[in-house]
Design a protein around this motif. Sequence first.
Motif, PDB file in Angstrom:
ATOM      1  N   MET A   1       0.904  -1.119   0.143  1.00 19.45           N
ATOM      2  CA  MET A   1      -0.164  -0.108   0.059  1.00 19.45           C
ATOM      3  C   MET A   1       0.837   1.244  -0.065  1.00 19.45           C
ATOM      4  N   THR A   2       1.931   1.431   0.805  1.00 20.17           N
ATOM      5  CA  THR A   2       2.952   2.374   0.834  1.00 20.17           C
ATOM      6  C   THR A   2       3.571   2.559  -0.511  1.00 20.17           C
ATOM      7  N   LYS A   3       3.940   1.614  -1.166  1.00 16.32           N
ATOM      8  CA  LYS A   3       4.518   1.780  -2.524  1.00 16.32           C
ATOM      9  C   LYS A   3       3.306   2.247  -3.632  1.00 16.32           C
ATOM     10  N   LEU A   4       2.141   1.731  -3.379  1.00 17.81           N
ATOM     11  CA  LEU A   4       1.172   2.097  -4.613  1.00 17.81           C
ATOM     12  C   LEU A   4       0.803   3.648  -4.177  1.00 17.81           C
ATOM     13  N   LEU A   5       0.796   4.274  -2.739  1.00 22.51           N
ATOM     14  CA  LEU A   5       0.680   5.689  -2.582  1.00 22.51           C
ATOM     15  C   LEU A   5       1.860   6.661  -3.047  1.00 22.51           C
ATOM     16  N   VAL A   6       3.176   6.063  -3.202  1.00 26.38           N
ATOM     17  CA  VAL A   6       4.433   6.687  -3.620  1.00 26.38           C
ATOM     18  C   VAL A   6       3.875   6.993  -5.365  1.00 26.38           C
ATOM     19  N   LEU A   7       3.412   6.027  -6.028  1.00 28.05           N
ATOM     20  CA  LEU A   7       2.793   6.099  -7.356  1.00 28.05           C
ATOM     21  C   LEU A   7       1.827   6.954  -7.598  1.00 28.05           C
ATOM     22  N   VAL A   8       0.735   7.217  -6.455  1.00 28.31           N
ATOM     23  CA  VAL A   8      -0.284   8.053  -6.625  1.00 28.31           C
ATOM     24  C   VAL A   8       0.203   9.439  -6.488  1.00 28.31           C
ATOM     25  N   TYR A   9       1.175   9.696  -5.698  1.00 26.02           N
ATOM     26  CA  TYR A   9       1.660  10.919  -5.020  1.00 26.02           C
ATOM     27  C   TYR A   9       2.672  11.468  -6.209  1.00 26.02           C
ATOM     28  N   GLY A  10       3.307  10.549  -6.955  1.00 28.58           N
ATOM     29  CA  GLY A  10       4.234  11.017  -8.071  1.00 28.58           C
ATOM     30  C   GLY A  10       3.068  11.433  -9.212  1.00 28.58           C
ATOM     31  N   VAL A  11       1.982  11.064  -9.314  1.00 28.91           N
ATOM     32  CA  VAL A  11       1.119  11.371 -10.600  1.00 28.91           C
ATOM     33  C   VAL A  11       0.736  12.816 -10.298  1.00 28.91           C
ATOM     34  N   LEU A  12       0.297  12.838  -8.886  1.00 27.63           N
ATOM     35  CA  LEU A  12      -0.526  14.258  -8.502  1.00 27.63           C
ATOM     36  C   LEU A  12       0.769  15.326  -8.571  1.00 27.63           C
ATOM     37  N   ILE A  13       1.957  15.144  -8.118  1.00 27.85           N
ATOM     38  CA  ILE A  13       2.754  16.046  -8.345  1.00 27.85           C
ATOM     39  C   ILE A  13       3.399  16.778  -9.630  1.00 27.85           C
ATOM     40  N   VAL A  14       3.093  15.615 -10.537  1.00 22.50           N
ATOM     41  CA  VAL A  14       3.165  15.846 -11.908  1.00 22.50           C
ATOM     42  C   VAL A  14       2.418  16.821 -12.425  1.00 22.50           C
ATOM     43  N   VAL A  15       0.931  16.417 -12.130  1.00 23.53           N
ATOM     44  CA  VAL A  15      -0.105  17.554 -12.468  1.00 23.53           C
ATOM     45  C   VAL A  15       0.130  18.828 -11.753  1.00 23.53           C
ATOM     46  N   VAL A  16       0.500  19.065 -10.555  1.00 24.07           N
ATOM     47  CA  VAL A  16       0.608  20.241  -9.956  1.00 24.07           C
ATOM     48  C   VAL A  16       1.801  21.064 -10.510  1.00 24.07           C
ATOM     49  N   ALA A  17       2.845  20.293 -11.019  1.00 22.37           N
ATOM     50  CA  ALA A  17       3.869  21.007 -11.392  1.00 22.37           C
ATOM     51  C   ALA A  17       3.452  21.704 -12.939  1.00 22.37           C
ATOM     52  N   TYR A  18       2.596  20.765 -13.815  1.00 24.43           N
ATOM     53  CA  TYR A  18       2.106  21.191 -15.022  1.00 24.43           C
ATOM     54  C   TYR A  18       1.596  22.687 -14.903  1.00 24.43           C
TER      55      TYR A  18
END
Length: 602
Positions: free
Chosen positions: A383-400
Amino acid sequence: MSGNVGLQIADYVVIAVMLFIPLAVGVFFAIKDAKKTNRDEYLFGGRKMSMLPVALSIFATFMSAISMMGIPTEVYYYGAMHTTFQIGFALSFLIGYVTMIPLIYPLHVTSIYQYLRLRFQSELVRNSVLTLAMIQTFFYMAIALLTPALALQAAAGIPFYVSVLIVGSIGTIYTAIGGIKSVVWTDAFQCCIMITGLMVMIGKGFSLVGGADKVWSKAEAGGRTNFLQFSPDPRSRSTWWSTLIGGCFMWLTNVFNQSTTQRVCAMRTMKEAKITFVINFFMCIFYGGFLFAVGIVIYAYFDHIQCDPYNAGLISNKNQLPPYFVLHVLQDLPGMSGLYMSSIFSGALSTLSSGMNALAANTVEDILQRPLRNFTEQRSTLMTKLLVLVYGVLIVVVAYLARTMTGSVAQMTLSVFGACGGPILGVFLLGACFPSGNKYGALVGGALALTLTMWMSVGNQLYGKAPPTLPSPSTDMCFTNESDPFLSEWTTNNSTWHTNASSMNTKVISNQTDVGFSLFLYNITYEWYGCIGTVVSLVVGLLVSLCTCKWQQPTHNARLIFPFLAKVWSLPKVDRETNGKALEKLLDYETQIQAQNNSLMS
């Protein structure tokens, strides 16, 4: 300016190799630790991490690409005083040496916000501070991801969204599969790349301008070497008062955060944890010297060739000045431009990976603790690893979404740290300094401080007076050659972004005209936000705590107070255990205290 600038094949090869190495490290630790499927191993490396790589990881996490591009740009436009922030940052590590480490390390916590739950006996305090800290981390990582995208866009004409996806995806993947070990070791490698990239820039710049003496004389003539700024006026930007005091408070917010806590608690002993802070003290000072040298070299070079690329329209964002400089001075050395670009990416990746790892730790420990109680360690780790993936996607969106920000990346980052981090730091200090501090004081003081700092920050952006820049080099020699085809293509690709930025600036100026005045608070420099937020949060919190002491009794547990202050308050002496049982004993003890408080209130 010379024509036909851009990255060469050798540069792309270097960049590809430097981006591949973090992925390889992540895969290595994913395979090596495949049988160690527990959160303690994934988030803390089994609490047996080596001292030197952890020290380099702490340094790389918060210096990153933002400082590599932002601070030389600050020196170019405003002068050398901004680099003295590094001294203030260094002092924060000395303070953390005697405060945060002796307090947090023995508690054996997974999340630093567990301390707030233990200290104030309040889920509301912990969740409020946690939410604000996670928002701060999101914005910081978005700016960190924005920075290399600007560099790659300026260097190779690669569209902004492609750059964000490349860097964001790589950081997310190796963090998710490798855990904290992957993050720490890649950070250590990336730290070395960052320093190497800066040294290459300095050495080549000196040789092109005519030596260190000539660089200094040009920078001195241009007003870039003035370190004699002593004005105590909080509206004065980058003075010794604001960089030492304001910078120290601003960086203390990073000492008391999840990324730093994880690294501190990942080491074998408290002694090693303290040594990492001593190492960071010296690294901050030396790093400031490197950034100052880069800033004056860039100025001296463009003054030497009589061409300011921003005023000439060759770049549309001031933060692109360092990579644009690299393209010109290193074009005759195949691979060297790629090395510098790799250092920018390395800095961004170190920040991104550390932030995602910290956010995942906060989520599983502070937000999903109860739902995950019945999960096995293997499922919880997954679950922790999956959360890292989710946060990675969200950060890319915020950066854009953040691509239209046109201010200095250094200023944007420090503004976020100060406005959000100051109130958070005040809450921690209230609990760790004063046994009488309670949850009511923490909530009221933190909320009032946040309201004030955010009001100041937003008001400064909308109505504050822009600080004057130093005179820039001329543009007389910018167009002596034929138009650069690379630059023409790059300018065309970014016309929309440049138009949006111009519209934003016009809107701000229009608002200033409509208002017709600026309050004193709006013109206080962002460098004081952290100090102001901390002091307001702490003072108001203490006063409210004293007024509400009958509703929540002071703590008598010395484990929850800074050790040197526990003696001052004559608290009972305790054995600060480091064997993992301290947290369990604290939970039992605080449960009893909570029951007593509930009895008093009823």
